[in-house]
Design a protein around this motif. Structure first.
Motif, mmCIF file in Angstrom:
data_model
loop_
_atom_site.group_PDB
_atom_site.id
_atom_site.type_symbol
_atom_site.label_atom_id
_atom_site.label_comp_id
_atom_site.label_asym_id
_atom_site.label_seq_id
_atom_site.Cartn_x
_atom_site.Cartn_y
_atom_site.Cartn_z
ATOM 1 N N LEU A 25 0.644 -1.482 -0.036
ATOM 2 C CA LEU A 25 0.078 -0.038 -0.026
ATOM 3 C C LEU A 25 1.225 1.328 0.030
ATOM 4 N N ILE B 170 0.915 4.842 2.745
ATOM 5 C CA ILE B 170 -0.182 4.390 3.666
ATOM 6 C C ILE B 170 0.219 2.748 4.708
ATOM 7 N N LEU C 151 -0.351 2.368 8.269
ATOM 8 C CA LEU C 151 -0.570 1.597 9.081
ATOM 9 C C LEU C 151 0.484 0.427 9.894
ATOM 10 N N ILE D 187 -3.894 8.523 10.770
ATOM 11 C CA ILE D 187 -4.850 7.553 9.675
ATOM 12 C C ILE D 187 -6.264 8.453 9.365
ATOM 13 N N SER E 166 -5.825 10.522 6.765
ATOM 14 C CA SER E 166 -6.171 10.037 5.409
ATOM 15 C C SER E 166 -7.233 8.706 4.921
ATOM 16 N N ASN E 167 -8.469 9.000 6.054
ATOM 17 C CA ASN E 167 -9.176 7.829 5.528
ATOM 18 C C ASN E 167 -8.304 6.949 5.097
ATOM 19 N N SER E 168 -7.936 5.943 6.313
ATOM 20 C CA SER E 168 -6.958 5.024 6.198
ATOM 21 C C SER E 168 -7.986 3.009 6.712
ATOM 22 N N TRP E 169 -7.974 3.776 7.600
ATOM 23 C CA TRP E 169 -9.061 2.383 7.924
ATOM 24 C C TRP E 169 -9.547 1.696 7.497
ATOM 25 N N GLN E 170 -10.005 1.643 6.463
ATOM 26 C CA GLN E 170 -10.677 0.845 5.686
ATOM 27 C C GLN E 170 -9.520 -0.543 5.163
ATOM 28 N N TYR E 171 -8.624 0.123 5.378
ATOM 29 C CA TYR E 171 -6.825 -0.675 4.384
ATOM 30 C C TYR E 171 -6.886 -1.659 5.636
ATOM 31 N N LYS F 158 -9.008 -4.477 4.925
ATOM 32 C CA LYS F 158 -9.004 -5.168 3.534
ATOM 33 C C LYS F 158 -7.175 -5.884 3.728
ATOM 34 N N GLN G 226 -3.671 -3.203 -3.348
ATOM 35 C CA GLN G 226 -3.763 -2.018 -3.946
ATOM 36 C C GLN G 226 -5.447 -2.000 -4.720
#
Length: 538
Positions: free
Chosen positions: A91, A94, A98, A120, A123-128, A131, A166
């Motif tokens: 990723l 990001i 993480l 986090i 960058s709105n990265s909690w979804q990753y 994932k 990704q």
């Protein structure tokens, strides 16, 4: 929609031209097989697409914003990171954030973790995080496992998960099925058939390629030919193309011989009417010299020692074997007779290589017995054999001798290696100059030079090009000795073996025929069981 365009791409290594003014376009939704002999430059071509190396000339155009992921042929060996960290690396920035957050949480450093948490959030990265865990589960991987502790097959799963995390627009896979068991290969095959992105694939697994691709890029002597068709139709068209080329070369050579004969007849004077013909002859000579003739097919053979060999090779009686409390083999018995060709397959970790080591007296069963013929002469291809990078190719094949004994005749090692498509220059070069497939071909050259009546091959097809693979098949079919073959290549098993051993959770079953025959019998058995169960409850 074009995603990648190659415009007159050229690349040479030393005096060898790898790519010669290559032009092609890769479109959205393409599923492309990149085909070519070992050493032709397939992996180099992939590395150019991935942006890891630059061409000597020409231009590579990639559509703005396109994400490209690349699974390399060579796997990491000494990487002590856990699998979460490895997959997160796919990723980019990001993934680094993480990974840092995950380490701080695991070590109880909550105050520091809260600061990283802000990044986090921004960058709105909690979804990753979800994932990463999802794709680890998809490949049945434990996030806390250390990469270096895994087998090659499991490492390949990890690196594939890293490449996919990704959701790339273009996925580049270099021999993704190497060391994978058939179940995992079938799962990957299903996933790639349904993959919405663009795929460029190098593989020797013909069943795998047939099922997936809709275009073929054929790399041959520096030139790239594009076939907009399935792999099956590509094979037909390629054979026609090679046949046409052979006829054209034969006509050219005949014409050249006639012109050489004409000029040797002794022209008294170079009159004007002859000057054009002389220029043409010179041009033909230059063309002949520069023509990169397709290398002849590998002449692979094995020496057989048929003297005094008994009909019984192995008698296995009720053997059991455990590792760390796990049953690999339970109460198994069988006879292996002279001339049998037996394929051995099963999921990774089920004990295929262990079974071979038990047969060859390298391990002892916990109980039971194995009776071995006293006349066995073994040739053994071990997938874990180490090749010293600085050693010359010829020295490895001949163990330092200039001549080796082939069928009772002394033969120079360079002449012998030519049968395996190695040039004199390659024979005298260090092993590190060879591609992965060429290294496997070298190991086969060494092993197949040994007089043997028992041939044991542990995953010999990894990294071999398809043409060499088909020649190896032909040799094994004609081999008069006994063959034990560990393989996950369905087509290879179908074309070579007379029976197939399937290993699964300690249970070993033997089926007549190749892998497809085993599948048919398995499906018939499931159907009969279903019918019997249905009748029982009626």
């Amino acid at each position: 929609m074009p995603l990648i365009t190659l415009d007159n791409i050229s690349l040479s290594f030393s005096d060898k031209q790898i790519l010669n003014k290559v032009n092609s376009t890769i479109y959205k939704g393409d599923k492309i097989a990149l085909i070519g002999r070992n050493g032709e430059g397939k992996s180099t071509f992939m590395r150019i697409l991935a942006g890891l190396i630059e061409s000597d000339d020409g231009k590579l155009n990639i559509k703005n914003g396109s994400k490209i992921s690349y699974l390399e042929q060579t796997l990491p060996q000494n990487n002590d990171k856990n699998l979460f960290d490895i997959v997160a690396e796919g990723l980019g920035d990001i993934g680094i954030i993480l990974t840092e957050y995950q380490h701080l949480i695991n070590n109880g450093k909550l105050e520091q973790a809260s600061k990283v948490q802000e990044k986090i959030d921004q960058s709105n990265s909690w979804q990753y995080l979800y994932k990463i865990q999802t794709i680890l589960n998809r490949f049945t991987l434990n996030a806390n496992t250390i990469l270096s502790t895994l087998s090659s097959g499991w490492k390949r799963r990890v690196m594939l998960a890293r490449a996919l995390i990704q959701n790339p627009d273009v996925l580049l896979l270099d021999e993704p099925t190497n060391h994978m068991d058939i179940t995992t290969i079938l799962n990957l095959e299903h996933m790639l058939k349904n993959y919405n992105g663009t795929l460029v694939l190098i593989s020797h697994d013909r069943s795998f390629i047939k099922s997936i691709v809709n275009r073929v890029f054929d790399l041959d002597r520096g030139n790239l030919a594009v076939f907009n068709c399935s792999y099956v139709n590509y094979v037909k068209r390629k054979n026609i193309q090679l046949h046409t080329e052979k006829i054209a070369n034969a006509r050219f050579d005949k014409k050249l011989a006639q012109e050489e004969n004409w000029i040797r007849q002794g022209i008294k004077a170079r009159r004007t009417r002859n000057e054009g013909r002389i220029r043409t002859l010179k041009s033909m000579r230059k063309s002949f010299t520069n023509r990169r003739v397709k290398k002849s097919n590998a002449n692979i053979h094995i020496l057989n020692d048929e003297n005094h060999i008994s009909k019984l090779i192995f008698e296995i009686k009720k053997i059991n074997y455990q590792i760390a409390g796990i049953n690999l083999i339970e109460n198994f018995s069988m006879l292996i007779l002279k001339g049998e060709k037996i394929g051995i397959t099963g999921s990774n970790g089920t004990g295929k290589s262990t079974f071979i080591e038990l047969l060859l007296d390298k391990l002892q069963p916990d109980s039971g017995s194995i009776l071995r013929s006293k006349t066995i002469k073994l040739a053994y291809f071990d997938q874990t054999q180490y090749l010293e990078p600085s050693m010359k190719v010829m020295d490895f094949a001949s163990e330092g001798r200039e001549h080796i004994d082939i069928g009772g005749k002394s033969k120079h090692i360079i002449g012998y290696l030519r049968q395996f498509l190695f040039t004199e220059k390659q024979a005298m070069a260090p092993i590190r100059m060879l591609s992965g497939g060429e290294k496997n071909r070298l190991m086969l050259a060494k092993i197949l030079s040994q007089p043997a009546n028992l041939l044991v091959l542990d995953e010999p097809t990894n990294d071999l090009d398809i043409e060499t693979l088909e020649l190896l098949e032909e040799m094994l079919v004609n081999y008069n000795g006994t063959l034990l073959l560990i393989s996950h290549d369905r087509t290879f098993l179908n074309n070579v073996v007379s029976s197939t051993i399937v290993m699964n959770d300690g249970i070993i079953n033997q089926y007549a025929g190749g892998y497809d025959d085993y599948l048919t019998k398995k499906q018939d058995k499931l159907y009969k069981t279903k019918v019997k169960t249905t009748k029982k409850f009626k």
